[in-house]
Write a protein that holds these residues in place. Structure first.
Motif, PDB file in Angstrom:
ATOM      1  N   GLY A   1       0.800  -1.217   0.000  1.00 41.17           N
ATOM      2  CA  GLY A   1       0.000   0.000   0.000  1.00 41.17           C
ATOM      3  C   GLY A   1       0.831   1.264   0.000  1.00 41.17           C
ATOM      4  O   GLY A   1       0.294   2.378   0.143  1.00 41.17           O
TER       5      GLY A   1
ATOM      6  N   GLU B   1      -3.042   4.156   3.217  1.00 44.27           N
ATOM      7  CA  GLU B   1      -3.892   4.100   4.414  1.00 44.27           C
ATOM      8  C   GLU B   1      -3.463   5.147   5.431  1.00 44.27           C
ATOM      9  O   GLU B   1      -4.300   5.817   6.047  1.00 44.27           O
ATOM     10  CB  GLU B   1      -3.845   2.709   5.035  1.00 44.27           C
ATOM     11  CG  GLU B   1      -4.835   2.549   6.180  1.00 44.27           C
ATOM     12  CD  GLU B   1      -5.097   1.096   6.533  1.00 44.27           C
ATOM     13  OE1 GLU B   1      -6.013   0.863   7.347  1.00 44.27           O
ATOM     14  OE2 GLU B   1      -4.406   0.208   5.988  1.00 44.27           O
TER      15      GLU B   1
ATOM     16  N   THR C   1      -4.837   8.630   4.588  1.00 47.30           N
ATOM     17  CA  THR C   1      -6.249   8.943   4.840  1.00 47.30           C
ATOM     18  C   THR C   1      -6.450   9.622   6.189  1.00 47.30           C
ATOM     19  O   THR C   1      -7.484  10.258   6.418  1.00 47.30           O
ATOM     20  CB  THR C   1      -7.122   7.674   4.784  1.00 47.30           C
ATOM     21  OG1 THR C   1      -6.725   6.771   5.822  1.00 47.30           O
ATOM     22  CG2 THR C   1      -7.018   6.998   3.427  1.00 47.30           C
TER      23      THR C   1
ATOM     24  N   ARG D   1      -8.290   7.056  -0.127  1.00 47.13           N
ATOM     25  CA  ARG D   1      -9.292   6.112   0.393  1.00 47.13           C
ATOM     26  C   ARG D   1      -9.640   5.052  -0.651  1.00 47.13           C
ATOM     27  O   ARG D   1      -9.742   3.855  -0.344  1.00 47.13           O
ATOM     28  CB  ARG D   1     -10.551   6.872   0.800  1.00 47.13           C
ATOM     29  CG  ARG D   1     -10.385   7.751   2.022  1.00 47.13           C
ATOM     30  CD  ARG D   1     -11.656   8.507   2.337  1.00 47.13           C
ATOM     31  NE  ARG D   1     -12.718   7.614   2.785  1.00 47.13           N
ATOM     32  CZ  ARG D   1     -13.973   8.008   3.019  1.00 47.13           C
ATOM     33  NH1 ARG D   1     -14.311   9.269   2.816  1.00 47.13           N
ATOM     34  NH2 ARG D   1     -14.871   7.147   3.434  1.00 47.13           N
TER      35      ARG D   1
ATOM     36  N   VAL E   1      -6.806   2.581  -0.945  1.00 47.16           N
ATOM     37  CA  VAL E   1      -6.790   1.589   0.147  1.00 47.16           C
ATOM     38  C   VAL E   1      -7.698   0.421  -0.232  1.00 47.16           C
ATOM     39  O   VAL E   1      -7.328  -0.752  -0.066  1.00 47.16           O
ATOM     40  CB  VAL E   1      -7.277   2.236   1.468  1.00 47.16           C
ATOM     41  CG1 VAL E   1      -7.529   1.161   2.530  1.00 47.16           C
ATOM     42  CG2 VAL E   1      -6.235   3.237   1.973  1.00 47.16           C
TER      43      VAL E   1
ATOM     44  N   ARG F   1      -6.496  -3.544  -0.887  1.00 43.55           N
ATOM     45  CA  ARG F   1      -7.095  -4.675  -0.160  1.00 43.55           C
ATOM     46  C   ARG F   1      -7.709  -5.675  -1.134  1.00 43.55           C
ATOM     47  O   ARG F   1      -7.606  -6.903  -0.937  1.00 43.55           O
ATOM     48  CB  ARG F   1      -8.149  -4.161   0.812  1.00 43.55           C
ATOM     49  CG  ARG F   1      -7.540  -3.410   2.007  1.00 43.55           C
ATOM     50  CD  ARG F   1      -8.616  -2.768   2.859  1.00 43.55           C
ATOM     51  NE  ARG F   1      -8.050  -2.102   4.027  1.00 43.55           N
ATOM     52  CZ  ARG F   1      -8.720  -1.272   4.814  1.00 43.55           C
ATOM     53  NH1 ARG F   1     -10.001  -1.001   4.561  1.00 43.55           N
ATOM     54  NH2 ARG F   1      -8.119  -0.716   5.849  1.00 43.55           N
TER      55      ARG F   1
END
Length: 457
Positions: A391, A422, A425, A447, A450, A454
């Protein structure tokens, strides 16, 4: 006994280094001799399109410090003098007076190479015809303005659609010219991914600028008077009373190459963190003639920007003057505009990520510069790249109207800090309806990134 510092190049990096070294050491400790082949010193080349376009009213507004001001600070700046040879073993340089042709050798204890970059001028028939202009120095800007004034028609062709190309398109539009931009790639702004470049293309068309993609120039055609009359590509001929070259730049390192100094893959000088040329204790280099570390990819890059050049100069001057400073690297941040369209990028494009073997996800969002209900809210598009497994933020590109471009600085700081999307955010950014929606567009993209990370697993 004092030492002598010789500086090659009288613009951002060179004179920043000389000035910083002078702050740390007086003339009784350090003699400073600087050579500049042009007429001017310490000026903003980045501001030339805005001077040509009339946003900056006079040339001298772009000059931060004149040669006379440098001399008043005990820096022996010799303008219209070009260094033509570096003798590394003998610790001396050979310089030519461009007015008289006389040549002299000057010895040095310490040397700073700040020779900048040179515009790419493709070896095409007619490329040197009157009316064809590069835009790199103040002298270039003066020549272009004179050419615009005496042009018989009002048709301009810009070759290349990078930063200089789109900025010069706006400047020429402001002079009342009918502007055509010819680009080798399919979309303008190769520093963006093609999907974001397409947004720039559409906006330029809407501004009245004709942008032709996939059109490498083959020839510059001239009239009976020898001046440019058209530009020929595979797709046809484009009439032109003035041609501006915006085909990019390459490091000006011919002197360094001839002297046997180390160069990188892009032809730029290689330095350590202190901006000292690798393997040479008493030689430093900075500005557009060097390659720098990309903190995101871990590779060396060539990025010609005044921001970096001034920082390099400060670092070099501190080290030459007996202090200590380092330049850790860059994340590749740049902003530009064409009329009211703002363009920004930082970090890696998809192409860059693939080249270094990174697996990534991308997301693209549309948002507004202010709260949607507040007057003047303008649309912007934000694209974000993140590393698939971790990420980690890899890059951001933004295209939009007022309030779009400088938002890229949020991403530049996040990249420098090695943040994940992440973590982004949770950034505590300023908010009020005149300045931003409740969720800033960059954080909206984070956002969504993220979620994409995932989903990728």
């Amino acid at each position: 006994m004092s030492e002598r510092l010789v500086v090659i190049g009288g613009d951002a990096a060179g004179m920043s280094a000389a000035s910083q070294a002078r702050r740390l050491k007086g003339p009784d400790e350090l003699e400073i001799v600087a050579f500049e082949r042009g007429h001017f010193s310490s000026y903003s080349a980045c501001g030339i399109p805005y001077w040509v376009g009339g946003d900056v009213p006079v040339r001298d507004k772009l000059i931060a410090r004149s040669p006379e001001e440098h001399r008043a600070r005990d820096i022996d700046l010799r303008t219209r003098t070009e260094v033509v040879e570096i003798d590394v073993a003998g610790q001396r340089v050979r310089a030519r007076d461009l007015e008289s042709g006389a040549e002299t050798w000057t010895g040095f204890d310490k040397l700073v190479i700040a020779t900048g970059a040179r515009p790419l001028r493709p070896p095409l028939p007619g490329i040197d015809a009157p009316g064809v202009h590069g835009v790199q120095t103040l002298d270039d800007g003066e020549a272009l303005l004179a050419s615009l004034d005496r042009a018989k028609g009002r048709r301009a062709v810009v070759v290349g659609a990078g930063y200089i190309g789109v900025e010069m398109a706006e400047a020429l539009l402001g002079h009342g010219f009918e502007v055509t931009v010819l680009n080798r790639g399919e979309q303008p702004m190769a520093t963006l991914d093609p999907d974001m470049g397409r947004l720039v293309h559409e906006a330029m068309d809407g501004l009245g600028i004709t942008t032709v993609g996939s059109s490498p120039v083959r020839k510059v055609l001239t009239g009976g008077d020898g001046r440019v009359r058209a530009v020929a590509t595979d797709s046809g001929e484009y009439p032109a009373d003035v041609v501006v070259l915006g085909t990019g730049v390459v490091p000006e390192t011919g002197l360094a190459r001839a002297a046997g100094l180390p160069l990188g893959a892009y032809g730029g000088l290689l330095t350590d963190l202190a901006m000292r040329v690798r393997g040479h204790e008493n030689i430093w280099a900075g500005g557009d003639c060097v390659e720098v570390l990309d903190l995101v990819s871990g590779r060396e890059r060539h990025i010609a920007l005044g921001t970096h050049a001034n920082k390099h100069g400060q670092v070099i001057g501190a080290n030459v003057g007996g202090g200590y400073a380092t330049f850790p690297g860059v994340v590749g941040t740049a902003v530009s505009k064409v009329c009211d369209l703002e363009i920004a990028r930082t970090g890696l494009r998809e192409k860059d990520a693939r080249e270094v073997g990174l697996r990534y996800v991308t997301v693209t969002i549309e948002s507004t510069s202010r709260a949607g209900y507040y007057p003047g809210a303008a649309l912007m598009t934000v694209k974000m790249l993140a590393e698939r497994r971790t990420g980690r933020l890899l890059g951001v590109q933004i295209v939009g109207r007022e309030g779009a471009a400088k938002r890229v600085d949020i991403a530049a700081v996040a990249l420098t800090a090695g943040m994940t999307v992440e973590q982004m955010t949770a950034l505590d950014l300023g908010y009020a309806p005149p300045f931003s929606p409740v969720w800033d567009p960059v954080l909206v993209a984070a956002r969504k990134a993220v979620t994409a990370v995932r989903a990728a697993g």
